[in-house]
Design an enzyme around this catalytic site. Structure first.
Site, PDB file in Angstrom:
ATOM      1  N   GLU A 162      10.525   7.880 -16.864  1.00  0.00           N
ATOM      2  CA  GLU A 162       9.209   8.516 -16.965  1.00  0.00           C
ATOM      3  C   GLU A 162       8.584   8.199 -18.319  1.00  0.00           C
ATOM      4  OE1 GLU A 162       8.957  12.679 -15.643  1.00  0.00           O
ATOM      5  OE2 GLU A 162      10.994  12.430 -14.864  1.00  0.00           O
TER       6      GLU A 162
ATOM      7  N   SER B 103      16.283  20.724 -16.792  1.00  0.00           N
ATOM      8  CA  SER B 103      15.127  21.592 -16.990  1.00  0.00           C
ATOM      9  C   SER B 103      15.552  22.821 -17.774  1.00  0.00           C
ATOM     10  CB  SER B 103      14.552  22.021 -15.638  1.00  0.00           C
ATOM     11  OG  SER B 103      13.665  23.111 -15.776  1.00  0.00           O
TER      12      SER B 103
ATOM     13  N   LYS C 214      17.745  21.059 -11.652  1.00  0.00           N
ATOM     14  CA  LYS C 214      16.992  19.823 -11.878  1.00  0.00           C
ATOM     15  C   LYS C 214      17.843  18.738 -12.550  1.00  0.00           C
ATOM     16  CE  LYS C 214      13.382  18.920 -11.168  1.00  0.00           C
ATOM     17  NZ  LYS C 214      12.176  19.144 -12.003  1.00  0.00           N
TER      18      LYS C 214
ATOM     19  N   HIS D 162       0.827  -1.214   0.000  1.00  0.00           N
ATOM     20  CA  HIS D 162       0.000   0.000   0.000  1.00  0.00           C
ATOM     21  C   HIS D 162       0.862   1.266   0.000  1.00  0.00           C
ATOM     22  CE1 HIS D 162      -3.337  -2.693   1.104  1.00  0.00           C
ATOM     23  NE2 HIS D 162      -2.503  -3.198   1.986  1.00  0.00           N
TER      24      HIS D 162
END
Length: 532
Positions: A362, A349, A355, A228
């Site tokens: 992804e 970025s 970043k 969970h």
């Protein structure tokens, strides 16, 4: 078996996905899991124009600016028609822009068919030799980018047949004896999918090797196990990584099973009813490496189960890769900090200088959506089709080409990512005290003492509540505090507390205990023939 790479260059007006092939003479049961088969994919350079396209589409990367397109010719099926199709119909119904990816397999099937026709006395051996020589020349023209793909010839089959007629004349007109495009395209597509399966399996193995290698580098590292998405129990990192190796093994197994079922030959089924000519379907089946001819000619030309199975297997693989991607994206965040990807598999970025993003994983997560969509496309495409062949099935190619290209890319970049990440042992170690990961092991201690598990569960729950109140760990409770909950506790309880002690207590087959995980790792090192 030696891998071969065949790629047809594309015209900007003819987007397609080109897949390499290899020797077709593969048995139905020996799939050579350890061999590497190389595929080459070419993406469309520009979208197809809405203006009237030329009849000829060159497969050369660059075309001569003053090249004049050949005049449209009569269709090979045009005998009963008094007029040709309109430009709009021709643009809408052509498939050469994408099904030329099947050229290698189409030529392969034609070679086998011509040889069978000659053996059966349906064409002369001289005509057979002319056909085979002509097909060799066409194949070479395609591979060096000199072949002209024509949209007025509709598809890969008629382009090659018409070009063969231009090249050798009358003998080429005999090649389509006892053959329809219906059984021809099904044969081509099965051969293509068979090669695709072998290639995907090889990429699955690459990722398995990368994960096992990563596991070997992280011996003894304990990480929080989650259910969970909440802290649950301690597990060895190796155990965690090998769970994905197991998933990938099932993915490969589904592809192997799919390959067995697709490896039956439709060639000779003709349009739908077979033929009255004395052909030998077993000869062509054997020549193309199939197990046997398909038993029912109507099923042979209309079946696309093999496509649906391949897309389904790819979708399940994509789901597993998406789960892996999601986990690595989470673990690379500042909130977790469990892994650090190298710069070589990260991006930045355009506005935030600090970043460092795990973009490849992804995109693995994101590209799974298109693999799922390709499966749904084929299911919807096939659901309303009566027997036997229907032109709707022209639309089965592009989703499959895209699915195979995408899943290979996902597997490749996942393996690359695995080779270029570092687990942050210190950060992981600091995270382990949170969550009372040793609570279940403490319950096992009480079971060893003869306490029923449900009672043990309640006792440990009260111990955890005390820890929450005191803001401490279970192992930090004194014996007096534990005995205040239940008198059964003694000094031996501390052998069960702490994540290191918990790991030592796991002993069931397949568990995260050190000896169990070592056995699992040895199994995979052996199975994958690794020298680590």
């Amino acid at each position: 078996m030696e891998s071969m790479l065949f790629a047809s260059s594309q015209s900007p007006s003819s987007p397609s996905t080109i897949l390499s092939t290899q020797n077709p003479n593969l048995s139905s049961t020996n799939h050579h899991r350890n061999q590497i088969f190389s595929f080459s994919f070419r993406c469309p350079l520009t979208s197809q124009s809405n203006s009237h396209p030329p009849a000829a589409v060159s497969c050369c990367a660059s075309q001569q600016p003053n090249m004049t397109a050949p005049a449209k010719e009569a269709k090979l099926w045009g005998g009963r028609f008094e007029e040709g199709v309109t430009d709009a119909v021709e643009r809408f119904t052509e498939s050469i822009s994408f099904d030329k990816a099947l050229y290698k397999h189409d030529i392969m099937g034609s070679r086998a068919h011509a040889s069978m026709l000659a053996k059966q006395g349906l064409i002369s051996f001289s005509d057979k030799d002319s056909i085979l020589e002509g097909l060799d020349q066409i194949e070479k023209q395609i591979e060096i980018g000199e072949f002209v793909w024509r949209t007025d010839r509709e598809d890969v089959h008629m382009n090659i047949e018409a070009a063969l007629t231009d090249l050798i004349g009358e003998p080429a007109k005999k090649l389509h004896t006892a053959r329809s495009r219906n059984d021809q395209v099904s044969t081509d597509f099965r051969l293509w999918c068979r090669d695709a399966i072998d290639t995907i399996i090889s990429h699955i193995k690459h990722l398995q090797v990368a994960l096992v290698s990563l596991a070997k580098k992280n011996t003894g590292v304990i990480v929080p196990g989650y259910t969970h998405l909440q802290r649950a129990q301690p597990v060895l990192l190796q155990h965690h990584l090998l769970a994905y190796v197991e998933q990938l093994e099932r993915d490969a197994g589904r592809l192997v099973d799919c390959r067995v079922r697709l490896n039956f030959c439709p060639l000779g089924a003709c349009a739908l009813a077979g033929t009255g000519l004395p052909i030998d379907r077993f000869m062509t089946s054997d020549a193309l490496g199939f197990t046997a001819p398909m038993r029912n000619s109507m099923d042979a030309v209309s079946d696309r189960d093999f496509v649906l199975e391949l897309l389904s297997a790819n979708a399940i693989t994509a789901m597993h890769l998406s789960r892996l991607g999601e986990e690595w994206v989470l673990w690379a965040s500042e909130e977790f900090g469990f892994i650090t990807p190298s710069d070589s598999v990260s991006t930045g970025s355009s506005i935030m200088p600090q970043k460092k993003n795990p973009d490849p994983m992804e995109l693995v997560r994101g590209k799974s959506a298109r693999v799922f969509g390709n499966l749904v496309t084929l299911q919807v495409l096939c659901k309303g089709l009566p027997l036997a062949y229907n032109r709707d099935l022209q639309e089965d190619k592009e989703p499959v080409f895209d699915s195979v290209k995408t899943i290979i890319g996902m597997l490749e970049v996942s393996a690359e990512f695995a080779h270029n990440i570092t687990y942050n042992h210190e950060r992981i170690q600091k995270s382990l005290p949170a969550g009372h990961l040793d609570a279940t092991t403490l319950a096992d201690y009480l079971v060893h003492k003869g306490i029923p598990f449900r009672t043990s569960h309640d006792i440990v729950g009260r111990a955890v509540a005390l820890c929450v109140y005191k803001n401490c760990q279970l192992r930090e409770l004194s014996l007096d505090e534990l005995r205040g909950i239940n008198k059964i506790f003694d000094e031996g309880v501390y052998d069960y507390l702490g994540v290191e002690n918990s790991i030592k207590k796991f002993s069931s087959y397949g568990s995260t205990g050190s000896e169990c995980v070592a056995a699992q790792l040895d199994f995979w090192v052996s199975s994958l023939n690794l020298n680590l």
